[in-house]
Enzyme design. Sequence first.
Site, PDB file in Angstrom:
ATOM      1  N   HIS A  86      -2.143  -2.992   1.130  1.00  0.00           N
ATOM      2  CA  HIS A  86      -2.859  -4.008   0.711  1.00  0.00           C
ATOM      3  C   HIS A  86      -4.227  -4.395   1.802  1.00  0.00           C
ATOM      4  O   HIS A  86      -4.941  -5.540   1.641  1.00  0.00           O
ATOM      5  CB  HIS A  86      -2.069  -5.371   0.515  1.00  0.00           C
ATOM      6  N   ARG A  87      -4.385  -3.658   2.838  1.00  0.00           N
ATOM      7  CA  ARG A  87      -5.596  -3.808   3.677  1.00  0.00           C
ATOM      8  C   ARG A  87      -6.725  -3.889   3.130  1.00  0.00           C
ATOM      9  O   ARG A  87      -7.555  -4.720   3.259  1.00  0.00           O
ATOM     10  CB  ARG A  87      -4.973  -3.002   4.913  1.00  0.00           C
ATOM     11  N   ALA A  88      -7.125  -2.885   2.104  1.00  0.00           N
ATOM     12  CA  ALA A  88      -8.258  -2.744   1.506  1.00  0.00           C
ATOM     13  C   ALA A  88      -8.560  -4.133   0.764  1.00  0.00           C
ATOM     14  O   ALA A  88      -9.598  -4.466   0.583  1.00  0.00           O
ATOM     15  CB  ALA A  88      -8.335  -1.606   0.681  1.00  0.00           C
ATOM     16  N   THR A  95      -9.523  -7.126   2.930  1.00  0.00           N
ATOM     17  CA  THR A  95     -10.576  -6.675   3.280  1.00  0.00           C
ATOM     18  C   THR A  95     -11.583  -7.044   2.319  1.00  0.00           C
ATOM     19  O   THR A  95     -12.883  -7.554   2.727  1.00  0.00           O
ATOM     20  CB  THR A  95     -10.835  -5.648   4.187  1.00  0.00           C
ATOM     21  N   ASP A 148      -8.494   3.746   9.188  1.00  0.00           N
ATOM     22  CA  ASP A 148      -7.964   2.723   8.382  1.00  0.00           C
ATOM     23  C   ASP A 148      -8.327   1.378   8.728  1.00  0.00           C
ATOM     24  O   ASP A 148      -8.149   0.356   8.078  1.00  0.00           O
ATOM     25  CB  ASP A 148      -6.688   3.063   7.575  1.00  0.00           C
TER      26      ASP A 148
END
Length: 344
Positions: A283-285, A288, A202
Amino acid sequence: MEETEATLFPFTKIVKQEKMKRALLLNVIDPTIGGVLIKGEKGTAKSTAVRSMEQFLPSRPAVKGCAYRCDPRFPKRLCADCKARIAAGEKLETVNVPMKVVELPLNATEDRVSGTLDIEYILKTGKKKFEPGILASANGNILYVDEINLLDDHIIDLLLDSAAMGVNYVEREGVSFSHPARFVLVGTMNPEEGNLRPQLLDRFGLSVEVEAEDSIETRMEVIKRRIAFDADPEAYVAAEKDELEKLTRKIEDARKLVKKIPADDDAVRMAAKISMNYNMEGHRADITLIRAARANAALEGRDKIAKEDMEAVAALVLAHRVKKRAFDKSGFDEAGVRKCLASM
Protein backbone atom coordinates in the site's frame (compact mmCIF):
# COMPACT_ATOMS: atom_id res chain seq x y z
CA MET A 1 31.72 28.58 -15.23
CA GLU A 2 31.46 27.08 -11.74
CA GLU A 3 28.25 28.05 -9.97
CA THR A 4 28.60 29.38 -6.43
CA GLU A 5 25.83 29.56 -3.84
CA ALA A 6 25.23 33.23 -4.70
CA THR A 7 25.11 32.66 -8.44
CA LEU A 8 23.09 29.49 -8.89
CA PHE A 9 21.06 29.43 -12.07
CA PRO A 10 17.48 30.40 -11.10
CA PHE A 11 15.03 27.52 -10.66
CA THR A 12 12.30 29.60 -12.29
CA LYS A 13 14.36 30.00 -15.48
CA ILE A 14 14.90 26.29 -16.09
CA VAL A 15 13.31 25.51 -19.46
CA LYS A 16 10.55 22.86 -19.45
CA GLN A 17 11.33 19.81 -17.21
CA GLU A 18 7.97 20.46 -15.53
CA LYS A 19 7.66 17.01 -13.95
CA MET A 20 11.05 17.31 -12.28
CA LYS A 21 10.27 20.77 -10.91
CA ARG A 22 6.83 19.65 -9.71
CA ALA A 23 8.27 16.58 -7.95
CA LEU A 24 10.72 18.78 -6.04
CA LEU A 25 8.08 21.34 -5.07
CA LEU A 26 5.62 18.69 -3.87
CA ASN A 27 8.25 17.29 -1.49
CA VAL A 28 8.93 20.74 -0.05
CA ILE A 29 5.20 21.23 0.54
CA ASP A 30 4.82 17.79 2.17
CA PRO A 31 8.13 16.11 3.17
CA THR A 32 6.23 12.94 4.16
CA ILE A 33 5.88 12.13 0.44
CA GLY A 34 9.25 10.44 0.75
CA GLY A 35 11.74 12.28 -1.43
CA VAL A 36 12.40 12.07 -5.14
CA LEU A 37 14.79 10.22 -7.43
CA ILE A 38 15.69 12.08 -10.62
CA LYS A 39 17.10 10.03 -13.49
CA GLY A 40 18.55 11.49 -16.64
CA GLU A 41 21.50 11.92 -18.93
CA LYS A 42 24.22 14.45 -18.22
CA GLY A 43 23.30 18.05 -18.99
CA THR A 44 19.55 17.78 -18.33
CA ALA A 45 19.53 20.32 -15.45
CA LYS A 46 19.14 17.71 -12.68
CA SER A 47 21.78 19.11 -10.33
CA THR A 48 21.00 22.69 -11.31
CA ALA A 49 17.34 22.29 -10.33
CA VAL A 50 18.13 20.76 -6.94
CA ARG A 51 20.91 23.14 -5.93
CA SER A 52 18.96 26.21 -7.04
CA MET A 53 16.15 25.37 -4.61
CA GLU A 54 18.04 27.35 -1.94
CA GLN A 55 16.98 30.52 -3.75
CA PHE A 56 13.31 30.05 -2.85
CA LEU A 57 13.06 27.57 0.04
CA PRO A 58 10.96 29.07 2.85
CA SER A 59 12.21 29.65 6.39
CA ARG A 60 11.01 27.65 9.38
CA PRO A 61 11.13 28.09 13.18
CA ALA A 62 13.98 26.42 15.08
CA VAL A 63 15.20 26.31 18.67
CA LYS A 64 17.98 28.85 19.11
CA GLY A 65 21.30 27.21 19.94
CA CYS A 66 20.18 23.69 19.07
CA ALA A 67 22.73 21.69 17.07
CA TYR A 68 19.89 20.01 15.17
CA ARG A 69 17.69 23.10 14.73
CA CYS A 70 14.74 21.32 16.37
CA ASP A 71 11.30 22.58 15.34
CA PRO A 72 9.59 23.91 18.51
CA ARG A 73 6.14 23.35 16.97
CA PHE A 74 6.57 19.62 17.55
CA PRO A 75 7.60 19.03 21.19
CA LYS A 76 7.64 15.23 20.82
CA ARG A 77 10.27 15.49 18.07
CA LEU A 78 12.74 17.57 20.11
CA CYS A 79 16.26 16.24 20.64
CA ALA A 80 17.44 15.06 24.07
CA ASP A 81 19.25 18.35 24.73
CA CYS A 82 16.15 20.48 24.06
CA LYS A 83 14.00 18.20 26.23
CA ALA A 84 16.57 18.46 29.02
CA ARG A 85 16.54 22.24 28.79
CA ILE A 86 12.74 22.26 29.12
CA ALA A 87 12.92 19.83 32.06
CA ALA A 88 15.36 22.21 33.76
CA GLY A 89 12.77 25.00 33.50
CA GLU A 90 14.35 26.84 30.58
CA LYS A 91 12.08 28.51 28.04
CA LEU A 92 13.37 27.71 24.58
CA GLU A 93 13.93 30.72 22.35
CA THR A 94 12.78 30.41 18.74
CA VAL A 95 14.50 31.79 15.65
CA ASN A 96 13.62 31.52 11.95
CA VAL A 97 16.14 29.62 9.86
CA PRO A 98 16.15 29.20 6.07
CA MET A 99 15.87 25.72 4.62
CA LYS A 100 19.07 24.64 2.91
CA VAL A 101 20.26 22.10 0.38
CA VAL A 102 22.79 19.89 2.19
CA GLU A 103 24.92 17.88 -0.22
CA LEU A 104 26.29 14.47 0.66
CA PRO A 105 29.72 13.70 -0.84
CA LEU A 106 29.85 10.53 -2.91
CA ASN A 107 32.76 9.14 -0.86
CA ALA A 108 31.12 9.82 2.53
CA THR A 109 31.68 7.10 5.13
CA GLU A 110 28.99 5.82 7.50
CA ASP A 111 30.53 7.78 10.40
CA ARG A 112 30.57 10.96 8.30
CA VAL A 113 26.90 10.45 7.44
CA SER A 114 25.44 9.42 10.79
CA GLY A 115 27.94 10.98 13.20
CA THR A 116 30.21 9.39 15.80
CA LEU A 117 30.16 8.61 19.51
CA ASP A 118 33.37 9.28 21.45
CA ILE A 119 33.62 5.96 23.28
CA GLU A 120 36.82 6.91 25.14
CA TYR A 121 35.20 10.06 26.53
CA ILE A 122 32.10 8.10 27.54
CA LEU A 123 34.17 5.49 29.40
CA LYS A 124 36.17 8.17 31.21
CA THR A 125 33.31 10.49 32.20
CA GLY A 126 30.16 8.39 31.97
CA LYS A 127 28.66 11.12 29.76
CA LYS A 128 27.75 10.80 26.10
CA LYS A 129 29.73 12.83 23.58
CA PHE A 130 28.40 12.85 20.03
CA GLU A 131 30.01 14.39 16.96
CA PRO A 132 27.13 15.24 14.57
CA GLY A 133 27.31 14.07 10.96
CA ILE A 134 25.62 15.03 7.72
CA LEU A 135 22.22 13.75 8.90
CA ALA A 136 22.31 16.29 11.74
CA SER A 137 22.89 19.10 9.23
CA ALA A 138 20.12 17.71 7.03
CA ASN A 139 17.41 17.90 9.73
CA GLY A 140 14.68 20.19 8.41
CA ASN A 141 16.46 20.59 5.08
CA ILE A 142 16.92 19.00 1.64
CA LEU A 143 19.54 16.24 1.60
CA TYR A 144 20.93 16.00 -1.91
CA VAL A 145 22.92 13.03 -3.22
CA ASP A 146 24.33 13.38 -6.72
CA GLU A 147 25.08 10.08 -8.51
CA ILE A 148 23.19 8.26 -5.77
CA ASN A 149 23.40 5.02 -7.74
CA LEU A 150 27.17 4.99 -7.13
CA LEU A 151 26.77 5.08 -3.33
CA ASP A 152 27.20 1.89 -1.33
CA ASP A 153 23.83 0.21 -0.76
CA HIS A 154 24.23 0.27 3.03
CA ILE A 155 24.69 4.07 2.96
CA ILE A 156 21.55 4.46 0.84
CA ASP A 157 19.69 2.17 3.27
CA LEU A 158 20.87 4.37 6.14
CA LEU A 159 19.60 7.52 4.40
CA LEU A 160 16.24 5.97 3.52
CA ASP A 161 15.74 4.58 7.03
CA SER A 162 16.49 7.94 8.64
CA ALA A 163 14.25 9.77 6.17
CA ALA A 164 11.37 7.35 6.84
CA MET A 165 11.68 7.38 10.64
CA GLY A 166 12.69 11.01 11.06
CA VAL A 167 15.40 9.89 13.48
CA ASN A 168 19.10 9.08 13.16
CA TYR A 169 20.03 6.25 15.50
CA VAL A 170 23.70 5.58 16.22
CA GLU A 171 25.06 2.68 18.26
CA ARG A 172 28.70 1.95 19.06
CA GLU A 173 30.07 -0.58 21.56
CA GLY A 174 26.68 -0.95 23.24
CA VAL A 175 26.23 2.83 23.61
CA SER A 176 23.41 4.45 21.65
CA PHE A 177 22.42 7.99 20.69
CA SER A 178 19.63 9.41 18.55
CA HIS A 179 18.60 12.79 17.22
CA PRO A 180 15.91 14.20 14.88
CA ALA A 181 16.67 13.71 11.20
CA ARG A 182 13.64 14.81 9.20
CA PHE A 183 14.68 15.78 5.70
CA VAL A 184 13.68 15.50 2.06
CA LEU A 185 16.00 13.04 0.30
CA VAL A 186 16.72 13.99 -3.31
CA GLY A 187 18.89 11.75 -5.45
CA THR A 188 20.04 12.28 -9.01
CA MET A 189 21.62 9.70 -11.27
CA ASN A 190 22.54 8.80 -14.83
CA PRO A 191 20.99 5.37 -15.60
CA GLU A 192 23.85 4.65 -18.01
CA GLU A 193 26.12 4.31 -14.95
CA GLY A 194 23.95 1.64 -13.32
CA ASN A 195 20.59 1.52 -11.54
CA LEU A 196 19.42 1.15 -7.96
CA ARG A 197 18.09 -2.11 -6.59
CA PRO A 198 14.26 -2.36 -6.97
CA GLN A 199 13.91 -2.51 -3.16
CA LEU A 200 15.62 0.88 -2.87
CA LEU A 201 13.72 2.37 -5.81
CA ASP A 202 10.38 1.56 -4.19
CA ARG A 203 11.27 3.49 -1.05
CA PHE A 204 11.59 6.80 -2.90
CA GLY A 205 8.23 8.56 -2.82
CA LEU A 206 8.52 9.99 -6.33
CA SER A 207 10.69 9.35 -9.36
CA VAL A 208 11.07 11.25 -12.59
CA GLU A 209 13.07 10.61 -15.74
CA VAL A 210 14.29 13.72 -17.53
CA GLU A 211 15.40 13.81 -21.14
CA ALA A 212 17.21 16.29 -23.34
CA GLU A 213 14.83 18.47 -25.33
CA ASP A 214 14.25 17.36 -28.93
CA SER A 215 12.70 20.63 -30.08
CA ILE A 216 15.01 23.10 -31.83
CA GLU A 217 13.15 26.07 -30.34
CA THR A 218 13.41 24.66 -26.81
CA ARG A 219 17.11 23.84 -27.17
CA MET A 220 17.72 27.35 -28.51
CA GLU A 221 15.97 28.83 -25.46
CA VAL A 222 18.11 26.72 -23.11
CA ILE A 223 21.28 27.95 -24.82
CA LYS A 224 20.18 31.61 -24.79
CA ARG A 225 19.32 31.56 -21.08
CA ARG A 226 22.56 29.88 -20.10
CA ILE A 227 24.69 32.29 -22.13
CA ALA A 228 22.84 35.26 -20.63
CA PHE A 229 23.39 33.83 -17.13
CA ASP A 230 27.11 33.21 -17.70
CA ALA A 231 27.59 36.76 -18.98
CA ASP A 232 26.44 38.29 -15.66
CA PRO A 233 25.18 35.75 -13.09
CA GLU A 234 24.40 38.29 -10.36
CA ALA A 235 22.32 40.49 -12.65
CA TYR A 236 20.53 37.47 -14.11
CA VAL A 237 19.53 36.20 -10.66
CA ALA A 238 18.59 39.70 -9.49
CA ALA A 239 16.24 40.08 -12.46
CA GLU A 240 14.46 36.91 -11.36
CA LYS A 241 14.17 37.95 -7.70
CA ASP A 242 10.45 38.78 -7.86
CA GLU A 243 9.59 35.43 -9.46
CA LEU A 244 11.63 33.55 -6.86
CA GLU A 245 9.93 35.44 -4.01
CA LYS A 246 6.55 34.70 -5.60
CA LEU A 247 7.44 31.00 -5.63
CA THR A 248 8.44 31.15 -1.96
CA ARG A 249 5.06 32.67 -1.03
CA LYS A 250 3.27 30.07 -3.14
CA ILE A 251 5.03 27.26 -1.24
CA GLU A 252 4.30 28.87 2.14
CA ASP A 253 0.61 29.17 1.25
CA ALA A 254 0.53 25.57 0.00
CA ARG A 255 2.15 24.33 3.23
CA LYS A 256 -0.62 25.92 5.25
CA LEU A 257 -3.35 24.66 2.93
CA VAL A 258 -2.13 21.06 2.59
CA LYS A 259 -2.90 20.34 6.26
CA LYS A 260 -6.55 21.25 5.67
CA ILE A 261 -7.13 19.12 2.57
CA PRO A 262 -8.98 15.91 3.51
CA ALA A 263 -8.20 12.44 2.21
CA ASP A 264 -11.89 11.85 1.54
CA ASP A 265 -13.44 8.66 0.16
CA ASP A 266 -13.38 9.96 -3.42
CA ALA A 267 -9.61 10.59 -3.24
CA VAL A 268 -8.89 7.28 -1.53
CA ARG A 269 -11.00 5.42 -4.10
CA MET A 270 -9.08 7.09 -6.95
CA ALA A 271 -5.73 6.15 -5.40
CA ALA A 272 -6.80 2.55 -4.78
CA LYS A 273 -8.20 2.13 -8.28
CA ILE A 274 -5.07 3.52 -9.95
CA SER A 275 -2.79 1.32 -7.86
CA MET A 276 -4.83 -1.78 -8.63
CA ASN A 277 -4.84 -0.89 -12.33
CA TYR A 278 -1.03 -0.96 -12.32
CA ASN A 279 -0.80 -4.06 -10.08
CA MET A 280 0.95 -2.33 -7.21
CA GLU A 281 2.07 -4.59 -4.36
CA GLY A 282 1.40 -3.42 -0.80
CA HIS A 283 0.00 0.00 0.00
CA ARG A 284 3.01 2.32 -0.17
CA ALA A 285 2.03 3.51 -3.65
CA ASP A 286 -1.60 4.17 -2.63
CA ILE A 287 -0.58 6.27 0.39
CA THR A 288 2.04 8.18 -1.60
CA LEU A 289 -0.56 8.90 -4.30
CA ILE A 290 -2.78 10.53 -1.69
CA ARG A 291 0.05 12.59 -0.19
CA ALA A 292 1.36 13.72 -3.56
CA ALA A 293 -2.11 14.54 -4.92
CA ARG A 294 -2.93 16.50 -1.78
CA ALA A 295 0.32 18.48 -2.10
CA ASN A 296 -0.45 19.10 -5.77
CA ALA A 297 -3.91 20.39 -4.89
CA ALA A 298 -2.36 22.74 -2.32
CA LEU A 299 0.20 23.94 -4.89
CA GLU A 300 -2.66 24.77 -7.25
CA GLY A 301 -4.62 26.49 -4.47
CA ARG A 302 -7.40 23.88 -4.24
CA ASP A 303 -8.90 22.72 -0.94
CA LYS A 304 -9.90 19.28 -2.26
CA ILE A 305 -8.11 16.52 -4.15
CA ALA A 306 -9.38 16.40 -7.75
CA LYS A 307 -8.86 14.03 -10.67
CA GLU A 308 -6.39 16.53 -12.14
CA ASP A 309 -4.20 16.11 -9.08
CA MET A 310 -4.13 12.34 -9.40
CA GLU A 311 -3.30 12.65 -13.09
CA ALA A 312 -0.49 15.10 -12.32
CA VAL A 313 1.24 12.83 -9.79
CA ALA A 314 0.45 9.26 -10.91
CA ALA A 315 3.49 8.87 -13.16
CA LEU A 316 5.76 10.38 -10.49
CA VAL A 317 4.51 7.88 -7.90
CA LEU A 318 4.13 4.74 -10.01
CA ALA A 319 6.65 4.81 -12.88
CA HIS A 320 9.54 3.43 -10.81
CA ARG A 321 7.30 0.87 -9.10
CA VAL A 322 5.72 -0.73 -12.16
CA LYS A 323 7.25 -4.13 -12.83
CA LYS A 324 8.74 -4.34 -16.31
CA ARG A 325 9.83 -7.30 -18.34
CA ALA A 326 13.48 -7.67 -19.27
CA PHE A 327 14.56 -5.30 -22.07
CA ASP A 328 11.25 -3.41 -21.87
CA LYS A 329 12.14 0.20 -22.71
CA SER A 330 8.58 1.56 -22.88
CA GLY A 331 7.69 4.44 -20.60
CA PHE A 332 4.88 4.72 -18.08
CA ASP A 333 1.40 4.48 -19.64
CA GLU A 334 -0.15 7.78 -18.55
CA ALA A 335 -3.17 7.20 -20.79
CA GLY A 336 -4.06 4.34 -18.47
CA VAL A 337 -4.45 6.79 -15.58
CA ARG A 338 -6.85 8.99 -17.51
CA LYS A 339 -8.83 5.96 -18.63
CA CYS A 340 -8.95 4.66 -15.06
CA LEU A 341 -10.27 7.97 -13.72
CA ALA A 342 -12.70 8.60 -16.59
CA SER A 343 -15.07 5.96 -15.27
CA MET A 344 -15.30 7.57 -11.84
